[in-house]
Design a protein around this motif. Structure first.
Motif, mmCIF file in Angstrom:
data_model
loop_
_atom_site.group_PDB
_atom_site.id
_atom_site.type_symbol
_atom_site.label_atom_id
_atom_site.label_comp_id
_atom_site.label_asym_id
_atom_site.label_seq_id
_atom_site.Cartn_x
_atom_site.Cartn_y
_atom_site.Cartn_z
ATOM 1 N N PHE A 297 -20.229 20.413 -19.176
ATOM 2 C CA PHE A 297 -19.546 19.508 -20.097
ATOM 3 C C PHE A 297 -20.254 18.156 -20.155
ATOM 4 O O PHE A 297 -20.439 17.568 -21.226
ATOM 5 C CB PHE A 297 -18.087 19.309 -19.668
ATOM 6 N N SER A 298 -20.660 17.652 -18.988
ATOM 7 C CA SER A 298 -21.351 16.359 -18.926
ATOM 8 C C SER A 298 -22.690 16.418 -19.659
ATOM 9 O O SER A 298 -23.060 15.491 -20.395
ATOM 10 C CB SER A 298 -21.557 15.962 -17.459
ATOM 11 N N THR A 299 -23.422 17.518 -19.471
ATOM 12 C CA THR A 299 -24.718 17.680 -20.149
ATOM 13 C C THR A 299 -24.543 17.736 -21.658
ATOM 14 O O THR A 299 -25.284 17.085 -22.415
ATOM 15 C CB THR A 299 -25.408 18.971 -19.658
ATOM 16 N N LEU A 300 -23.575 18.495 -22.121
ATOM 17 C CA LEU A 300 -23.322 18.593 -23.557
ATOM 18 C C LEU A 300 -22.871 17.265 -24.137
ATOM 19 O O LEU A 300 -23.246 16.901 -25.260
ATOM 20 C CB LEU A 300 -22.276 19.674 -23.826
ATOM 21 N N GLU A 301 -22.079 16.521 -23.372
ATOM 22 C CA GLU A 301 -21.634 15.190 -23.813
ATOM 23 C C GLU A 301 -22.846 14.306 -24.099
ATOM 24 O O GLU A 301 -22.914 13.617 -25.124
ATOM 25 C CB GLU A 301 -20.757 14.560 -22.728
ATOM 26 N N HIS A 302 -23.834 14.355 -23.201
ATOM 27 C CA HIS A 302 -25.041 13.547 -23.354
ATOM 28 C C HIS A 302 -25.875 14.026 -24.544
ATOM 29 O O HIS A 302 -26.373 13.211 -25.342
ATOM 30 C CB HIS A 302 -25.871 13.602 -22.069
ATOM 31 N N LEU A 303 -26.042 15.349 -24.686
ATOM 32 C CA LEU A 303 -26.841 15.897 -25.780
ATOM 33 C C LEU A 303 -26.226 15.580 -27.142
ATOM 34 O O LEU A 303 -26.930 15.231 -28.096
ATOM 35 C CB LEU A 303 -26.977 17.416 -25.614
ATOM 36 N N VAL A 304 -24.913 15.699 -27.240
ATOM 37 C CA VAL A 304 -24.232 15.405 -28.501
ATOM 38 C C VAL A 304 -24.322 13.910 -28.807
ATOM 39 O O VAL A 304 -24.495 13.513 -29.974
ATOM 40 C CB VAL A 304 -22.761 15.887 -28.456
ATOM 41 N N TYR A 305 -24.227 13.068 -27.773
ATOM 42 C CA TYR A 305 -24.390 11.623 -27.984
ATOM 43 C C TYR A 305 -25.772 11.316 -28.568
ATOM 44 O O TYR A 305 -25.903 10.526 -29.512
ATOM 45 C CB TYR A 305 -24.203 10.869 -26.669
ATOM 46 N N GLN A 306 -26.810 11.948 -28.011
ATOM 47 C CA GLN A 306 -28.167 11.727 -28.524
ATOM 48 C C GLN A 306 -28.281 12.184 -29.976
ATOM 49 O O GLN A 306 -28.906 11.499 -30.804
ATOM 50 C CB GLN A 306 -29.178 12.486 -27.658
ATOM 51 N N HIS B 93 -1.942 29.314 -20.671
ATOM 52 C CA HIS B 93 -3.223 29.888 -21.109
ATOM 53 C C HIS B 93 -4.163 28.790 -21.586
ATOM 54 O O HIS B 93 -3.745 27.862 -22.282
ATOM 55 C CB HIS B 93 -2.995 30.895 -22.240
ATOM 56 N N PRO B 94 -5.456 28.869 -21.217
ATOM 57 C CA PRO B 94 -6.398 27.798 -21.573
ATOM 58 C C PRO B 94 -6.597 27.605 -23.069
ATOM 59 O O PRO B 94 -6.992 26.520 -23.504
ATOM 60 C CB PRO B 94 -7.713 28.242 -20.906
ATOM 61 N N LEU B 95 -6.354 28.644 -23.881
ATOM 62 C CA LEU B 95 -6.560 28.509 -25.316
ATOM 63 C C LEU B 95 -5.330 28.012 -26.059
ATOM 64 O O LEU B 95 -5.368 27.826 -27.275
ATOM 65 C CB LEU B 95 -7.005 29.858 -25.904
ATOM 66 N N VAL B 96 -4.243 27.786 -25.349
ATOM 67 C CA VAL B 96 -3.049 27.202 -25.964
ATOM 68 C C VAL B 96 -3.201 25.685 -25.961
ATOM 69 O O VAL B 96 -3.473 25.089 -24.914
ATOM 70 C CB VAL B 96 -1.766 27.606 -25.196
ATOM 71 N N PRO B 97 -3.065 25.027 -27.123
ATOM 72 C CA PRO B 97 -3.216 23.572 -27.178
ATOM 73 C C PRO B 97 -2.322 22.853 -26.179
ATOM 74 O O PRO B 97 -1.203 23.309 -25.891
ATOM 75 C CB PRO B 97 -2.801 23.232 -28.622
ATOM 76 N N LYS C 277 -11.966 17.022 -20.195
ATOM 77 C CA LYS C 277 -11.164 18.233 -20.065
ATOM 78 C C LYS C 277 -11.068 18.633 -18.598
ATOM 79 O O LYS C 277 -12.069 18.897 -17.937
ATOM 80 C CB LYS C 277 -11.806 19.377 -20.862
ATOM 81 N N PRO C 278 -9.872 18.706 -18.036
ATOM 82 C CA PRO C 278 -9.735 19.103 -16.624
ATOM 83 C C PRO C 278 -10.015 20.589 -16.431
ATOM 84 O O PRO C 278 -9.749 21.411 -17.309
ATOM 85 C CB PRO C 278 -8.270 18.777 -16.310
ATOM 86 N N ILE C 279 -10.565 20.945 -15.271
ATOM 87 C CA ILE C 279 -10.827 22.337 -14.936
ATOM 88 C C ILE C 279 -9.609 22.893 -14.194
ATOM 89 O O ILE C 279 -9.224 22.376 -13.151
ATOM 90 C CB ILE C 279 -12.085 22.476 -14.049
ATOM 91 N N VAL C 280 -8.997 23.911 -14.754
ATOM 92 C CA VAL C 280 -7.802 24.528 -14.163
ATOM 93 C C VAL C 280 -8.032 26.028 -14.052
ATOM 94 O O VAL C 280 -8.302 26.697 -15.053
ATOM 95 C CB VAL C 280 -6.543 24.253 -15.005
ATOM 96 N N ARG C 281 -7.930 26.557 -12.867
ATOM 97 C CA ARG C 281 -8.171 27.979 -12.610
ATOM 98 C C ARG C 281 -7.149 28.850 -13.342
ATOM 99 O O ARG C 281 -5.939 28.571 -13.308
ATOM 100 C CB ARG C 281 -8.091 28.221 -11.100
ATOM 101 N N HIS C 282 -7.638 29.886 -14.006
ATOM 102 C CA HIS C 282 -6.761 30.808 -14.714
ATOM 103 C C HIS C 282 -6.169 31.819 -13.722
ATOM 104 O O HIS C 282 -6.858 32.314 -12.828
ATOM 105 C CB HIS C 282 -7.552 31.558 -15.792
ATOM 106 N N TYR D 74 -12.029 27.162 -23.782
ATOM 107 C CA TYR D 74 -12.443 28.499 -23.344
ATOM 108 C C TYR D 74 -13.098 28.452 -21.965
ATOM 109 O O TYR D 74 -12.873 29.341 -21.136
ATOM 110 C CB TYR D 74 -13.411 29.089 -24.366
ATOM 111 N N TYR D 75 -13.891 27.410 -21.714
ATOM 112 C CA TYR D 75 -14.632 27.333 -20.448
ATOM 113 C C TYR D 75 -13.986 26.402 -19.419
ATOM 114 O O TYR D 75 -14.598 26.080 -18.413
ATOM 115 C CB TYR D 75 -16.072 26.884 -20.717
#
Length: 583
Positions: free
Chosen positions: A418-427, A507-511, A478-483, A408-409
């Motif tokens: 994404f990097s911050t969440l990666e660290h928080l989830v690791y902790q 579309h970003p929500l398509v797998p 996850k790569p950032i791709v402009r919609h 979605y993002y």
């Protein structure tokens, strides 16, 4: 499974769904074109033809009994699922002149602690609403405004965000960040029906749905206003009720002095369902349009929410002078889970105008703080609820949540998030692992739960016989791709199936796997050869079934319509049965 039930399933699954969809789409396309040229007589005739057709009735029943995620929710009749025979019976019994039942009210919690009412119609009413929607939607898709994005085929939150970016990327603007108070619950029935202005039978049917009443905990309540959230047709009715909001901004721009084209470009109203923003160069313009919008909404029985509506600025707080506010903490606004804001920067990082002139600011759209917190809280709750569960079970629970969020993002400035969440989830996972093995060292715990995957040394993953079997989704990978925003007034009913199929694959929500297959297949189903439409359900199929030794690689995968997948799978099984009987 009994022989009779098996035959019923074969009869339902043997329906040529692609033929039915072609029949319905041809009529919808003609309704769209007739509505576009203002030929009301032809629109009404085609709508009646569509609603009488067996194809439309069958697709409507399939929509509410198989495709819809809420298909297992019962209405006041207690029916929450149908057998194949019952589906066929429902198709034959669909009659738009039948009596409408009351909806069953259920309450679901909102993020702010309040509860939101959902009205669940009976299965028959849901199917009839789906049938009416098939007829009404193409007519209104030809009328809807270009900057309306919510609950419309082929349009999404990402299109709305991209429209906002395009409106402010070259100039800072004042904003009206608005929310309509209890929109679905307060719509004026009389004004809505007058606005729909459809043929008598459809008018009576919609009026019956609006006034059907609700059953709440065994008690009946009349519905004199609003359209129940949960009904198949409710989002379309809400969009019709709010149609015309954007015209307020257009009319206001035309009333200003100066170049009409420039004035129209300087003022924008962008709406997603009942949330919308107005962007303009001057604060006084925003204040005037707020008054115009409030007066317009009042005619539909609606009003702006005082607590959720504010006037702001994209670059700095308009109330606090720039010299008194170094961080501009109140600038920008949140919309659909994104934070939109402009930052003052030096020449090296500044955005540029079309003529190359430095703007002195940079427009950045990021995940909102509220959305980040909500997501992390959901992740933490899952981890806490799986303290004693196997690692593979925890990963299976977390992956869909993480994957959906990063998809979605993935169209905005999210790398740092994404990097911050990666660290928080690791902790959080480290604490989860330590609780399971209080007597073990951190090195032992790390070696057990984290492994090297694809060059990354810290992947929360499961191993079996020395091989990685399950891995947690990596935020930062996850790569950032402009919609790319949908074209102005383009609609899936306009016949440009190649364009809509191409958008589906991007579309970003398509797998990612589905997107890769769509590109490979040039947007067409490998079974029936027809283009995928924007709202088609796509499934990945193994060309050679895994039960027959087929491998899970792209060379053995194909994207199919759900019904084509069912047909292909049934054929695979029948071949297998024939081979067994021969043996």
């Amino acid at each position: 499974m009994s022989k009779t039930l098996s035959n019923q399933m074969v009869e339902w699954n043997a329906i040529n769904w692609r033929k039915l969809e072609r029949n319905v789409y041809k009529l919808q396309k003609r309704i769209f074109q007739a509505s576009l040229r203002g030929d009301t007589k032809v629109v009404r005739r085609l709508q009646k033809t569509l609603m009488r057709s067996w194809s439309a009735k069958a697709l409507s029943v399939r929509k509410v009994t198989q495709d819809n995620q809420g298909k297992k929710t019962a209405g006041v009749d207690g029916i929450k699922s149908l057998t194949p025979k019952a589906r066929l019976t429902l198709v034959l019994s669909l009659n738009i002149n039948q009596k409408v039942n009351a909806t069953r009210r259920v309450w679901i919690p909102k993020s702010n602690g309040d509860k939101r009412p959902l009205g669940i119609p009976t299965m028959h009413d849901r199917a009839t609403q789906a049938l009416a929607k098939l007829a009404l939607e193409p007519e209104w898709e030809a009328k809807f405004e270009p900057n309306s994005y919510g609950f419309r085929p082929g349009r999404s939150a990402h299109d709305a965000i991209e429209a906002i970016f395009n409106s402010i990327r070259l100039k800072e603007k004042y904003i009206l960040d608005a929310d309509i108070s209890k929109c679905f619950d307060k719509i004026n029935h009389k004004e809505l029906l007058k606005k729909i202005n459809t043929f008598p039978t459809m008018h009576r049917l919609i009026k019956a749905w609006l006034e059907s009443g609700v059953m709440d905990d065994g008690q009946f309540f009349e519905t004199n206003e609003g359209t129940p959230q949960g009904g198949v047709i409710s989002p379309l009715l809400a969009n019709i009720a709010l149609h015309g909001l954007e015209q307020i901004a257009v009319d206001f721009a035309d009333s200003l002095k100066g170049d009409k084209k420039k004035n129209r470009c300087s003022i924008s109203l962008i709406r997603y369902a009942d949330d919308f923003v107005i962007l303009a160069n001057e604060k006084v313009q925003i204040a005037e349009m707020k008054f115009d919008v409030s007066r317009w909404l009042a005619k539909m029985g609606l009003e702006l929410s005082p607590s959720k509506t504010r006037i702001g600025h994209t670059l700095l707080n308009p109330i606090i002078p720039e010299k008194e506010s170094d961080d501009y903490k109140d600038s920008g606004f949140d919309f659909l889970g994104f934070n939109v804001r402009q930052y003052k920067v030096d020449d090296h990082h500044s955005g540029k105008a079309t003529n190359g002139k430095l703007l002195g600011f940079k427009t950045l759209i990021k995940p909102s703080k509220k959305a980040i917190k909500k997501h992390y809280d959901a992740i933490a709750e899952i981890i806490d609820a799986h303290k004693s569960a196997p690692q593979a079970a925890l990963i299976a629970k977390l992956n869909p949540i993480i994957r959906g969020w990063v998809n979605y993002y993935s169209t905005v400035v999210s790398k740092e998030t994404f990097s911050t969440l990666e660290h928080l989830v690791y902790q959080k996972l480290s604490r989860w692992a330590k609780r399971r093995h209080p007597g073990k060292s951190m090195g032992w715990i790390t070696n057990k739960y984290w492994h090297t995957v694809g060059g990354n040394n810290w992947v929360f993953s499961v191993t079996k016989d020395g091989k990685i079997t399950e891995t947690l989704v990596n935020y930062a990978s996850k790569p950032i791709v402009r919609h790319i925003k949908v074209k102005g007034t383009a609609s899936p009913f306009d016949g440009n199936l190649k364009y809509w199929s191409s958008r589906r694959g991007k579309h970003p929500l398509v797998p990612a796997r589905v997107a890769t297959l769509l590109k490979k297949q040039q947007g067409k189903c490998a079974h029936c050869g027809l283009y995928f439409r924007e709202d088609d359900l796509i499934e990945v199929d193994h060309i050679i079934p895994k039960s027959k030794g087929g491998r899970d690689i792209y060379g053995n995968l194909q994207a199919l319509h759900r019904q084509c997948h069912d047909s292909k799978t049934a054929n695979d099984n029948s071949e297998e049965r024939d081979a067994l009987s021969t043996w």
